[in-house]
Write a protein that holds these residues in place. Structure first.
Motif, mmCIF file in Angstrom:
data_model
loop_
_atom_site.group_PDB
_atom_site.id
_atom_site.type_symbol
_atom_site.label_atom_id
_atom_site.label_comp_id
_atom_site.label_asym_id
_atom_site.label_seq_id
_atom_site.Cartn_x
_atom_site.Cartn_y
_atom_site.Cartn_z
ATOM 1 N N THR A 1 44.190 34.660 30.180
ATOM 2 C CA THR A 1 42.863 34.956 29.663
ATOM 3 C C THR A 1 42.903 36.004 28.569
ATOM 4 O OG1 THR A 1 42.500 36.605 31.403
ATOM 5 C CG2 THR A 1 41.730 34.360 31.849
ATOM 6 N N TYR B 1 39.928 38.501 26.204
ATOM 7 C CA TYR B 1 38.548 38.948 26.091
ATOM 8 C C TYR B 1 38.348 39.780 24.828
ATOM 9 C CZ TYR B 1 38.031 37.713 31.034
ATOM 10 O OH TYR B 1 37.991 37.041 32.232
ATOM 11 N N LYS C 1 34.961 43.226 27.758
ATOM 12 C CA LYS C 1 35.967 43.523 28.790
ATOM 13 C C LYS C 1 35.362 44.358 29.899
ATOM 14 C CE LYS C 1 40.316 43.348 26.214
ATOM 15 N NZ LYS C 1 41.398 44.148 25.579
ATOM 16 N N THR D 1 33.714 37.664 32.921
ATOM 17 C CA THR D 1 34.898 37.047 33.501
ATOM 18 C C THR D 1 34.888 35.552 33.195
ATOM 19 O OG1 THR D 1 34.924 38.646 35.313
ATOM 20 C CG2 THR D 1 36.225 36.650 35.595
ATOM 21 N N SER E 1 36.589 31.808 33.790
ATOM 22 C CA SER E 1 37.330 31.107 34.842
ATOM 23 C C SER E 1 37.148 29.608 34.658
ATOM 24 C CB SER E 1 36.843 31.538 36.218
ATOM 25 O OG SER E 1 35.483 31.183 36.403
ATOM 26 N N GLN F 1 31.140 34.339 33.732
ATOM 27 C CA GLN F 1 30.309 35.223 34.536
ATOM 28 C C GLN F 1 30.027 36.473 33.722
ATOM 29 O OE1 GLN F 1 28.939 34.809 37.711
ATOM 30 N NE2 GLN F 1 27.854 36.709 37.211
#
Length: 122
Positions: A58, A60, A65, A69, A71, A82
């Motif tokens: 991943t 960011y 950060k 999130t 996923s 999220q």
């Protein structure tokens, strides 16, 4: 036919949370990096987060950060974002995208969704 369909946007107060979804079809996801970008009115589209579908690595943007999130659910061919502790400056249209390698540049991504609006009120 490749389709990326975002959902989950809406209006939320500052400090709140939202979860965006991106349902993908028509492409072999293990061959792609999947990413989220956003575009606020009058601004350029900017990188938010990305992941490798196969390995789960991943990335960011510094601005998200610790709050956002990224996923994926392999069984559902769906990527998520999220978003917690939302701020008014997070207000934008959020897009999901697919590209061959990770990059923060929009030009790297071949396929794009139609976008979903996120509005954070102060």
């Amino acid at each position: 036919q490749v389709q990326l369909v975002e959902s989950g946007g809406g209006l939320v107060q500052a400090g709140g949370s939202l979860r965006l979804s991106c349902a993908a079809s028509g492409l072999t996801l293990s061959n792609y990096v999947m990413a989220w970008f956003r575009q606020a009115p009058g601004k350029e589209r900017e990188f938010v987060a990305a992941l490798t579908w196969s390995g789960g690595s991943t990335w960011y943007a510094d601005s998200v950060k610790g709050r956002f999130t990224i996923s994926r659910d392999r069984d559902k061919n769906t990527m998520y974002l999220q978003m917690n502790s939302l701020k008014p400056e997070d207000t934008a249209v959020y897009y999901c995208a697919a590209g061959p390698i990770w990059s923060f540049m929009t030009s790297n991504y071949r396929y794009w969704g139609q976008g979903t609006q996120v509005t954070v009120s102060s």
